[in-house]
Design an enzyme around this catalytic site. Sequence first.
Site, PDB file in Angstrom:
ATOM      1  N   THR A   1       0.095  20.933  -4.732  1.00  0.00           N
ATOM      2  CA  THR A   1       0.676  22.279  -4.662  1.00  0.00           C
ATOM      3  C   THR A   1      -0.301  23.282  -4.075  1.00  0.00           C
ATOM      4  O   THR A   1       0.057  24.095  -3.222  1.00  0.00           O
ATOM      5  CB  THR A   1       1.110  22.732  -6.068  1.00  0.00           C
ATOM      6  OG1 THR A   1       2.062  21.793  -6.592  1.00  0.00           O
ATOM      7  CG2 THR A   1       1.744  24.106  -6.029  1.00  0.00           C
TER       8      THR A   1
ATOM      9  N   SER B   1      -0.145  13.126  -9.598  1.00  0.00           N
ATOM     10  CA  SER B   1      -0.033  14.379 -10.323  1.00  0.00           C
ATOM     11  C   SER B   1      -1.423  14.865 -10.708  1.00  0.00           C
ATOM     12  O   SER B   1      -2.202  14.131 -11.308  1.00  0.00           O
ATOM     13  CB  SER B   1       0.822  14.182 -11.582  1.00  0.00           C
ATOM     14  OG  SER B   1       0.882  15.369 -12.325  1.00  0.00           O
ATOM     15  N   GLY B   2      -1.728  16.098 -10.346  1.00  0.00           N
ATOM     16  CA  GLY B   2      -3.045  16.650 -10.611  1.00  0.00           C
ATOM     17  C   GLY B   2      -4.017  16.500  -9.472  1.00  0.00           C
ATOM     18  O   GLY B   2      -5.177  16.909  -9.586  1.00  0.00           O
TER      19      GLY B   2
ATOM     20  N   GLU C   1       3.449   7.491  -9.701  1.00  0.00           N
ATOM     21  CA  GLU C   1       3.178   7.669 -11.120  1.00  0.00           C
ATOM     22  C   GLU C   1       3.300   6.335 -11.840  1.00  0.00           C
ATOM     23  O   GLU C   1       4.229   5.563 -11.585  1.00  0.00           O
ATOM     24  CB  GLU C   1       4.146   8.686 -11.751  1.00  0.00           C
ATOM     25  CG  GLU C   1       3.933  10.119 -11.264  1.00  0.00           C
ATOM     26  CD  GLU C   1       4.801  11.112 -12.006  1.00  0.00           C
ATOM     27  OE1 GLU C   1       5.660  10.668 -12.791  1.00  0.00           O
ATOM     28  OE2 GLU C   1       4.625  12.328 -11.801  1.00  0.00           O
TER      29      GLU C   1
ATOM     30  N   ASN D   1      -2.147  17.332 -15.672  1.00  0.00           N
ATOM     31  CA  ASN D   1      -2.220  18.479 -14.767  1.00  0.00           C
ATOM     32  C   ASN D   1      -1.655  19.702 -15.477  1.00  0.00           C
ATOM     33  O   ASN D   1      -0.580  19.651 -16.060  1.00  0.00           O
ATOM     34  CB  ASN D   1      -1.424  18.195 -13.479  1.00  0.00           C
ATOM     35  CG  ASN D   1      -1.585  19.293 -12.452  1.00  0.00           C
ATOM     36  OD1 ASN D   1      -2.393  20.205 -12.624  1.00  0.00           O
ATOM     37  ND2 ASN D   1      -0.828  19.209 -11.375  1.00  0.00           N
TER      38      ASN D   1
ATOM     39  N   SER E   1       1.652  21.053 -12.992  1.00  0.00           N
ATOM     40  CA  SER E   1       2.258  19.911 -12.323  1.00  0.00           C
ATOM     41  C   SER E   1       3.639  20.289 -11.786  1.00  0.00           C
ATOM     42  O   SER E   1       4.465  20.859 -12.503  1.00  0.00           O
ATOM     43  CB  SER E   1       2.393  18.738 -13.300  1.00  0.00           C
ATOM     44  OG  SER E   1       3.060  17.651 -12.693  1.00  0.00           O
ATOM     45  N   SER E   2       3.875  19.985 -10.519  1.00  0.00           N
ATOM     46  CA  SER E   2       5.193  20.222  -9.927  1.00  0.00           C
ATOM     47  C   SER E   2       6.150  19.149 -10.419  1.00  0.00           C
ATOM     48  O   SER E   2       5.938  17.962 -10.170  1.00  0.00           O
ATOM     49  CB  SER E   2       5.109  20.185  -8.397  1.00  0.00           C
ATOM     50  OG  SER E   2       4.299  21.222  -7.917  1.00  0.00           O
TER      51      SER E   2
ATOM     52  N   GLY F   1       3.591  12.500  -6.405  1.00  0.00           N
ATOM     53  CA  GLY F   1       2.891  11.283  -6.024  1.00  0.00           C
ATOM     54  C   GLY F   1       3.298  10.105  -6.885  1.00  0.00           C
ATOM     55  O   GLY F   1       4.121  10.199  -7.805  1.00  0.00           O
TER      56      GLY F   1
END
Length: 1262
Positions: free
Chosen positions: A338, A333-334, A639, A379, A382-383, A637
């Site tokens: 995206t 994440s981050g 985590e 992030n 973040s998605s 991703g």
Amino acid sequence: MASTKTSSPGFQDSSERMPKSFASKSRSPPSLQSIKSLPVDFRFTGSPASGVSGEYDDANTDNSNVICDSIPENGDLCGEVDGGIEDSAAEMYQANGDNPYDRKTIATDERPSVSDEDSGLVAPHLHSSAPSRSEFRWGDTTSYASKKVEACVEPSKGCAISSFSAQPRIFLSLAIYCIDMRPLSSLLKLQSWFQLPNGNWELGKVLSSSGTEIVISLSEGKVLKVNVDSLLPANPDILDGVDDLMQLSYLNEPSVLYNIQYRYNQDMIYTKAGPVLVAINPFKKVPLYGNDYIDAYKRKSIESPHVYAITDTAIREMIRDEVNQSIIISGESGAGKTETAKIAMQYLAALGGGSGIEYEILKTNPILEAFGNAKTLRNDNSSRFGKLIEIHFSETGKISGAKIQTFLLEKSRVVQCAEGERSYHIFYQLCAGAPPALREKLDLKSVHEYKYLKQSSCYSINGVDDAEQFRIVMEALDIVHVSKEDQESVFAMLAAVLWMGNVSFTVIDNENHVEAVADEVIEQFDVIDHSELLHLSLWTDDSTVSVMFVLCLTNVAKLIGCDVGELKQALSTRKMRVGNDNIIQKLTLSQAIDTRDALAKSIYASLFDWLVEQINKSLAVGKRRTGRSISILDIYGFESFDRNSFEQFCINYANERLQQHFNRHLFKLEQEEYIQDGIDWNRVDFEDNQDCLNLFEKKPLGLLSLLDEESTFPNGTDLTFANKLKQHLNSNSCFRGERGKAFSVCHYAGEVMYDTTGFLEKNRDLLHLDSIQLLSSSTCHLPQSFASNMLTQSEKPVVGPLYKSGGADSQKLSVATKFKGQLFQLMQRLESTTPHFIRCIKPNNFQSPGNYDQGLVLQQLRCCGVLEVVRISRSGFPTRMSHQKFARRYGFLLLESVASQDPLSVSVAILHQFNIVPEMYQVGYTKLFFRTGQIGVLEDTRNHTLHGILRVQSCFRGHQARCHLRELRRGIATLQSFVRGEKTRKEFAVLLHRHRAAVVIQKQIRSRIARKKFMNICDASIVIQSVIRGWLVRRCSGDLGLLTGGGRKDKDSDEVLVKSSFLAELQRRVLKAEAALREKEEENDILHQRLQQYENRWSEYELKMKSMEEVWQKQMRSLQSSLSIAKKSLALDDSRRNSDASVNLTDERDSSWGDAGSNGVRPMSAGLTVISRMAEEFEQRSQVFGDDAKFLVEVKSGQAEASLNPDRELRRLKQMFEAWKKDYGSRLRETKVILQKLGNEEGSGDKGRKKWWVRRNSSRFN
């Protein structure tokens, strides 16, 4: 080539520490190189003595004839390295002490180059970035010492340098070291990597070595004595910042970290790792995007690593191989997944655009980000869901449509956010950017007034304008054809979710049962401050019960479109069916809050799914589908947090499955194909995560199976689930039980500890039937659609342990089961495509540009398996082709006799024909395997040959076309001559006909003009004659007057003659008057015609009327003058007759004459009286008609005002004039008849006096 063997203790020690497998390999004799690349079954196991001069260590003498099988891993060297550069500037000492110059060097210019077409032959699952002619290829090397020490030879023997004109830096490096004849100990100022206590790596310079200890100097001047095992070799400076990690001589962790950091500091955020693209998030804007870069990568004028390059490769392979492609983007994440997906979509839209659908595809990003992304601690965007965008292409390579599939939306974020994080962006955008009309309709407040949003104390993101983002979202919704009515319904659902968070409950009995706050509750309190209306609190001994203003519940009911009472009952009670009876159970405070939050989460999740469905309808391919597509997977991703819950459990399971897919394509399938095809290959070890996947998926004792089983038990808790895992899975090497509710799983990226708190509730994701029925009873179409979908899913039969618990809610699949099914479908789709991998790396956890955390980056690189990818790609054969395809593609380059043989013979003949180095390829049972870039030589030759063939064909076809063109031109000229001749003849015939017609027309016109001219002349002659005759009459009338005055002195005998002649003259004058009258009638006819023309031509009315009046007046004056003359003549004659009568009375000589004279005087006097009256009448009438006509002209022209119609009065005047003229003419004719009778009566008397009348007349005229 001979050289002097040089050694030193330090290097000898390091060589002794090399692996035995490496020391046993050496260069094969040249005599066996031509056979070396054949399959294992066809190869020789022995070889004659090597013809290469040089000295070898005793330990390696027995192994001097062993054939090297492949390019080994880091730390190994076998065979000749790839290209002459390695044999010149980067030649290393062998671990066994061999001189690196005991081999023949290969010139750089003689090495095969890589063309653009080479990318087209790379295997679909392994895409390597081959360097150009001017770039270096680095093979695996030996130890650090043998690489860093440049090759030296004795002065007497010199050094061998072959064709280094194309590489001046390498030539200079070799020349310096060949001239410098210092001892080896003076060249020990080498560089190595040393790991500091904090875990970071630092580059140090080797000062000296003694046994197993080495003295190094760090960058700050600090000198340390370290063990040789703690050092790792560093690459030469010339390799700093290479764009492909495969080019590194030493492939170790610090070298990879340094190379990526070197490029990152220069804003080169993309690096190739074999077939994988490594993308570092710069956390700032970098000048690497835009139309100029898109055009450059489209034309292949730029070869540096980029998302554009990966996407271009995917679209080219899709068109060429007719195989669907996929771009798999993964990372923490981050890390920028995206944004990377949007960049790839931007390139696809630029290359495949034209139909307009690509603009809609790009506009889906703001919508999905607003509804599916949120700010987290790591992030800002973040998605919180995974998505697969499948972009379809037409036969011409243009985008024809798309389809979006989403995975595992984090619904819990709607009702719960950690400190410093935000809920989904759309809530804040709606509150900040909603227009006043929408804000009033939804009764929106600020974000601080909603419980769901204010619990994290984070309301904004630095540098982001939520109001502007809301405007962009609304624009995107319009573009994807979401109607305004549906948009208002979407925003109403969002507002309902926000207001639902503000709904609170009040305790109604001692058992802690609650109900939603109703209208009467607020009346129990004296509320003065308006803020108290929003939130009141009642404190009890056991818990805190919040009572909200009634508008919260009312607003939710209004926005959803349901009854307030039904909503209140659905949130406060639960209907249960026991046997045939329905029981209503009151809920406790915690149960009511869970019911409220579950309804809010379900509404938002259903709304998100509905939006995706609407987008897919807008982007639907329909009949344009061709079966060719490129899928872009943007998924969460790996985590690992301080507290990992059910969401991290599912996310990491998905990443395990994706890593398995990654391993399968880059490791497993690669090596299995090598072994099955019988090529000489040493397996590369890699970490297989199949055991971890078995831990998740194994039945009936896997993590997912046990979770579903425990979720079906009504009395199951998170603690019982944790204990069950420890009971059944403790024997698994990837599982470890922890204290309490926790357990740990050893993932491919590291060990993660999960807290099972909330696992069962989130996995069940129950929404009670009461809430579903509440939504179905709504008057709005969106809640009804949500309820319909929920009921459809719940009605599906469930097989397995979930079915045993019974009840309506148990019919629903668990979240883990649904996610597993979606994941398997995703894997099946990806397996049918050619994958392209992009690994996104986050350089730091602070989202700070320029900050490079080595430990964090290294952890992510390990998770991605980058080092293993580079090793297997560099030591493998990424390009492969079947014998049949290879012979069919390149067989035409051989002679016809050779090309007609079997495919294997043709393939081998092609390889020998073009002098492909045997180490650069392997011949398998069914395929040919090539190292990176080797197929480029054949492609260049094939392209040159095809270019020559096409050139010859183009010349011949051009000659044929020119001949055909000449024939066509001759035929066209002949055809044109015939056509033009026929056309000219037709035109001439038409012209001749027109000429004849013109002649006829001219004759008619000229004759008409002549006749008209003749008539005009005749009319003019008549007018002239009339004028002359009038003048003569007037002249004669004047002479008669004179004769009358002088005749009084004549004798009496002459008077009788005068009377008879007077009557004749009077008769003649009457005839003239009639002629004049006829002329006047003709003139009146002309005047009538002119009046009609005047009516037709209105613009010339006044002028013509004036001219007509003048003509009329002239005629009147002429007639008046004529009448006056006649009157005067009659008066003279009357006086003459009176005098004659008096004479006759006095004379009395002739009584008969006297009687006759007296009888004649009376009739003549009566005729004179009639003529006088007619003259007076004529003058009066002419005066009246003239005045009336003049007055009407003045009225018509506007000079005078009158309330009458001038046109009508003119017509009436004309009719009166015509009537008078007719009457006047008749009376004039009667007078003529009377005068004629009087003339006849006097005729007899005239004969006797004729002589006298003639004499009297003659005397008058004289």
